[in-house]
Every structure is written in structure tokens, then in C-alpha cells.
Write a protein that holds these residues in place. Structure first.
Motif, short mmCIF file in Angstrom:
data_model
loop_
_atom_site.label_atom_id
_atom_site.label_comp_id
_atom_site.label_asym_id
_atom_site.label_seq_id
_atom_site.Cartn_x
_atom_site.Cartn_y
_atom_site.Cartn_z
N ALA A 1 3.26 14.27 -6.29
CA ALA A 1 2.97 12.87 -5.96
C ALA A 1 2.23 12.22 -7.12
CB ALA A 1 2.15 12.80 -4.69
N VAL A 2 2.58 10.98 -7.40
CA VAL A 2 2.01 10.23 -8.52
C VAL A 2 1.00 9.21 -7.97
CG1 VAL A 2 2.50 8.67 -10.44
CG2 VAL A 2 4.13 10.50 -9.86
N ALA A 3 -0.20 9.22 -8.52
CA ALA A 3 -1.19 8.23 -8.12
C ALA A 3 -0.82 6.86 -8.70
CB ALA A 3 -2.57 8.64 -8.62
N VAL A 4 -0.89 5.84 -7.85
CA VAL A 4 -0.59 4.47 -8.26
C VAL A 4 -1.92 3.71 -8.28
CG1 VAL A 4 0.73 2.39 -7.75
CG2 VAL A 4 1.70 4.64 -7.23
N SER A 5 -2.48 3.52 -9.45
CA SER A 5 -3.86 3.04 -9.56
C SER A 5 -4.07 1.66 -8.95
CB SER A 5 -4.29 3.03 -11.03
OG SER A 5 -3.44 2.21 -11.81
N HIS A 6 -3.08 0.77 -9.09
CA HIS A 6 -3.30 -0.59 -8.59
C HIS A 6 -3.23 -0.68 -7.07
CE1 HIS A 6 1.18 -0.67 -8.97
NE2 HIS A 6 1.09 -1.40 -7.87
N LEU A 7 -2.79 0.40 -6.41
CA LEU A 7 -2.74 0.42 -4.95
C LEU A 7 -3.84 1.30 -4.35
CD1 LEU A 7 1.12 0.65 -4.24
CD2 LEU A 7 -0.33 -1.39 -4.29
N GLN A 8 -4.79 1.72 -5.17
CA GLN A 8 -5.78 2.69 -4.72
C GLN A 8 -6.53 2.22 -3.47
OE1 GLN A 8 -6.17 5.84 -5.77
NE2 GLN A 8 -7.57 5.98 -4.02
N GLU A 9 -6.82 0.93 -3.37
CA GLU A 9 -7.55 0.45 -2.20
C GLU A 9 -6.73 0.52 -0.92
OE1 GLU A 9 -8.06 -3.96 -1.77
OE2 GLU A 9 -7.30 -3.98 -3.84
N ILE B 1 -2.47 13.28 0.00
CA ILE B 1 -1.41 12.92 -0.93
C ILE B 1 -1.57 11.45 -1.35
CG2 ILE B 1 1.10 12.62 -1.18
CD1 ILE B 1 1.43 14.82 0.92
N PRO B 2 -1.40 11.14 -2.64
CA PRO B 2 -1.41 9.73 -3.03
C PRO B 2 -0.24 8.98 -2.38
CG PRO B 2 -1.66 11.15 -4.95
CD PRO B 2 -1.27 12.04 -3.81
N CYS B 3 -0.55 8.17 -1.40
CA CYS B 3 0.45 7.31 -0.75
C CYS B 3 -0.29 6.14 -0.13
CB CYS B 3 1.29 8.07 0.28
SG CYS B 3 0.33 8.91 1.56
N TYR B 4 0.42 5.06 0.09
CA TYR B 4 -0.26 3.78 0.29
C TYR B 4 0.36 2.99 1.44
CZ TYR B 4 -1.52 5.51 -4.25
OH TYR B 4 -1.93 6.34 -5.27
N TYR C 1 9.69 6.80 -2.29
CA TYR C 1 9.93 6.84 -0.85
C TYR C 1 9.17 5.69 -0.19
CZ TYR C 1 9.99 8.46 3.99
OH TYR C 1 10.16 8.55 5.36
N MET C 2 9.86 4.93 0.67
CA MET C 2 9.26 3.76 1.29
C MET C 2 9.79 3.61 2.72
SD MET C 2 10.35 1.19 -1.81
CE MET C 2 10.54 1.87 -3.46
N THR C 3 8.94 3.03 3.58
CA THR C 3 9.39 2.63 4.92
C THR C 3 8.72 1.32 5.28
OG1 THR C 3 7.67 3.55 6.38
CG2 THR C 3 9.37 5.09 5.59
N CYS C 4 9.18 0.73 6.38
CA CYS C 4 8.54 -0.48 6.92
C CYS C 4 8.07 -0.21 8.34
CB CYS C 4 9.50 -1.68 6.87
SG CYS C 4 11.02 -1.46 7.79
N THR C 5 7.51 0.98 8.54
CA THR C 5 7.02 1.36 9.86
C THR C 5 5.65 1.99 9.73
OG1 THR C 5 7.81 2.29 11.95
CG2 THR C 5 7.93 3.73 10.01
N TYR C 6 4.99 2.25 10.87
CA TYR C 6 3.60 2.69 10.85
C TYR C 6 3.37 4.14 11.26
CZ TYR C 6 3.42 -2.44 11.34
OH TYR C 6 3.65 -3.79 11.21
N SER C 7 4.29 4.73 12.00
CA SER C 7 4.07 6.07 12.55
C SER C 7 3.89 7.12 11.46
CB SER C 7 5.26 6.47 13.44
OG SER C 7 5.36 5.64 14.56
N PRO C 8 2.85 7.93 11.54
CA PRO C 8 2.63 8.98 10.53
C PRO C 8 3.80 9.96 10.42
CG PRO C 8 0.63 8.65 11.84
CD PRO C 8 1.72 7.84 12.49
N ALA D 1 4.03 -1.91 5.27
CA ALA D 1 4.86 -1.03 4.45
C ALA D 1 4.11 0.26 4.15
CB ALA D 1 5.26 -1.72 3.15
N PHE D 2 4.88 1.28 3.82
CA PHE D 2 4.35 2.56 3.34
C PHE D 2 5.11 2.90 2.06
CE2 PHE D 2 4.75 7.11 2.80
CZ PHE D 2 3.47 7.58 3.02
N THR D 3 4.40 3.45 1.06
CA THR D 3 5.07 3.80 -0.19
C THR D 3 4.43 5.02 -0.83
OG1 THR D 3 5.86 2.90 -2.30
CG2 THR D 3 3.65 2.27 -1.62
N ALA D 4 5.27 5.82 -1.47
CA ALA D 4 4.82 6.99 -2.23
C ALA D 4 5.79 7.21 -3.37
CB ALA D 4 4.74 8.23 -1.34
N LEU D 5 5.27 7.70 -4.50
CA LEU D 5 6.08 7.95 -5.69
C LEU D 5 5.92 9.40 -6.09
CD1 LEU D 5 7.87 6.64 -7.94
CD2 LEU D 5 5.75 6.33 -9.25
#
Length: 326
Positions: free
Chosen positions: A256-264, A272-275, A230-237, A287-291
Motif C-alpha cells: 500500500a502506498v501512503a498518499v500524503s495529501h489525503l492523510q487527514e 493500511i494507508p487508505c482513505y 482501488y476505489m468504491t463509493c460505499t461505506y461498509s468495511p 468515497a474510499f480509496t487505496a493505492l
């Protein structure tokens, strides 16, 4: 710098506790600065790049180049020949969650595919047996098909249907489903473009409800042990973290799957693991992304390729895939 609207001020306070971060975020939207162009190599990179290239991020795929400011890759003959696809680095950030997937992926379904960047990235990363790219808005089909053709993406089928139809006709069929959801488009402002009403609560809530509908339908397609990105290009929670929280509450078979290289880049607005990528990071407009992974056990269901009614099909490759699942 222009004076920020009250709605933008409210959003900045929701996103950042620190006043300096709030000010940097606002400045990036109302006084936008150019970002480095980015290209995705669809064919093997040339030994000598025709462009000046920035130092890559540690997690950046080998087929991605972030170029120096001032480069114009869209005007180079290699672009016309389909050697690479031009995209915002924010899209690379969002789609990079797919780099976490190590298992073999047979079928990828891109639910909101136009103009094609996420489809191209996934094809390059995952190398699926078949990519199905859907675009429900008819006037956007031309650019999607043109980009997939130019970049020689195959095997591929382009379809033009509402997500609800696929939920009914293709349940539990896809090993990976992408939902680059239509949103309020607030990051357009960071590119110097217009996004009228993008901060208005009515527009945001309308987008969030549409996103929930699309992700709910898309979840029906995900095969056991398959993934949904799941991805968007917006900021609103409301369009990001809150959609993810709603989704996990509604579909408990997903985790939800943790994405280690995006942890920061982990969002501090949820557990929830999302970035998130913000424009003041100077990598891209945002951008916003979650797997998510379907943890149910079982086998994926076969699909009827003839029933897809593709508007553009790579005939031979698709026929080969169809014969392989019989």
C-alpha cells in the motif's frame, strides 16, 4: 428526519466511536442535502469561468473546479462541446491518489470504467500512451463511449470483457490498473437516490466477494513497479478496508502506498494507508480509496492490441502505440 433503520444504526456505530459523528452520518443519508457540482476540464480552462467557483482544496488538481451550489454545468453549451466532464467531488477525492504517481505511465487499464469519470481523470492526470477502458455490462457501454468521445479522450480503446479474460491474456502488461469496484452503493442515499438493500449483510457480502474477484484478476495485469488503484463509493468495511487487507495477504508482491495529501482522511479502521470521505464532510457523497504498488522487479509484457477486440477504438493513435512497442 426519518427514523434510521437498525442496519444503518449498526453501520454508523462501526464507523464512528463518537455519537455526534454517528448522528451526523445518519442525518446525511436520511436527510440528504445538495452537494456543490464539480467539473473536470478536458481542455484548457477559459480565462473567465462561466461558473461561480468555490475555493479549491489544497490538493485539488488545477483542472478541477468545484462550483457553487445552484450552478448547472451539464446544461451549458461547453459541456456538449466536450470542454469538461461533470462528476461528483467524491470521485475526485478517490482518483486523487493517482497524483502520488510520478513515474511515466505507458499503459493504463480501467477495469470498471462506465460512465467514464475515472478514465477521464486518469487521462488528464497521467497522460498515458494508451488508455484501455473496460465495461463488462453491455448496457453501460453506450454512456462510456459517448463520454469518452465527447471529451476527446485519446488514444483510447473501449473493451467489453470479464476481468478474468484480461488476467489470462494481458498479464504484467499495465503500468496502472484502476478498479472502481461495483459496490452496494450506499453513498447514493446521500445524493437523495435509492439504493434498496444497500445495508443488508447478504448484499454487502455478495459485493465484497465480487470485489475480491475483480481486484484479484486486476492484479494479474499490473506490470512490475506498476500500480493498482482501488476505489468504491460505499461505506461498509467489508467492501473497503477488509478487501484491501484480503488483497495484501493474497498478493504479497503489492504494498500500500501512503498518499500524503489525503492523510487527514486516513481510515481509523485499519493500519493500511487508505482513505475515506464521508457525506457529512460536505465535499461529496462519500468515497474510499487505496493505492497499491507491485514491488516486483522486471519488465512489462507486450500486449496484442488486435486481440483486444475493442468496441470503440481511436484507430490512428492506437496504431501508433502498437508500432511503438514492436
Amino acid at each position: 428526519m426519518d427514523k434510521p433503520s437498525n442496519l444503518l444504526l449498526k453501520l454508523s456505530r462501526r464507523l464512528f466511536e463518537n455519537s455526534e459523528n454517528q448522528e451526523q452520518f445518519i442525518a446525511a443519508l436520511i436527510n440528504p442535502q445538495p452537494f456543490s457540482p464539480c467539473i473536470l476540464w478536458c481542455q484548457q480552462k477559459l480565462d473567465v469561468s462561466p461558473f461561480s467557483v468555490e475555493v479549491p482544496m489544497s490538493w485539488q488538481p488545477y483542472f478541477i473546479d468545484r462550483l457553487c451550489l445552484g450552478e448547472k454545468p451539464g446544461k451549458h453549451p461547453l459541456h456538449t462541446q466536450g470542454y469538461y466532464y461533470c462528476l461528483d467531488f467524491s470521485s475526485v477525492f478517490a482518483a486523487s491518489s493517482l497524483l502520488t504517481i510520478s513515474q511515466s505511465i505507458k499503459l493504463v487499464f480501467d477495469m470498471c470504467a462506465a460512465p467514464g469519470g475515472k478514465s477521464v481523470f486518469t487521462w488528464r492526470t497521467i497522460k498515458p500512451d494508451l488508455l484501455i477502458s473496460n465495461e463488462v455490462i453491455g448496457k453501460r457501454l453506450g454512456m462510456l463511449i459517448s463520454n469518452l468521445k465527447r471529451c476527446h479522450i485519446n488514444p483510447c480503446v473501449v473493451v467489453n470483457r470479464d476481468s478474468s479474460i484480461f488476467a489470462e491474456t494481458m498479464p504484467l502488461s499495465s503500468n496502472l490498473v484502476l478498479v472502481d469496484a461495483p459496490c452496494s452503493g450506499q453513498s447514493l442515499l446521500a445524493k437523495g437516490e435509492k439504493a434498496d438493500g444497500c445495508f443488508h449483510p447478504t448484499n454487502i457480502n455478495k459485493c465484497a466477494n465480487r470485489q475480491k474477484r475483480i481486484i484479484a484478476n486486476s492484479a494479474q495485469l499490473v506490470a512490475p513497479q506498476g500500480y493498482l488503484a482501488y476505489m468504491t463509493c460505499t461505506y461498509s468495511p467489508e467492501e473497503n478496508e477488509q478487501v484491501c487487507e484480503w488483497f495484501l495477504a493474497r498478493f504479497p508482491q503489492f504494498q500500500a502506498v501512503a498518499v500524503s495529501h489525503l492523510q487527514e482522511y486516513q481510515s481509523h479502521l485499519t493500519q493500511i494507508p487508505c482513505y475515506r470521505l464521508f457525506p457529512q464532510d460536505r465535499l461529496g457523497a462519500g468515497a474510499f480509496t487505496a493505492l497499491f504498488k507491485n514491488i516486483d522487479e522486471g519488465d512489462e509484457k507486450e500486449i496484442d492490441l488486435d486481440a483486444l477486440s475493442g468496441v470503440w477504438v481511436n484507430t490512428k493513435k492506437v496504431r501508433d502505440f502498437s508500432e511503438s512497442i514492436v
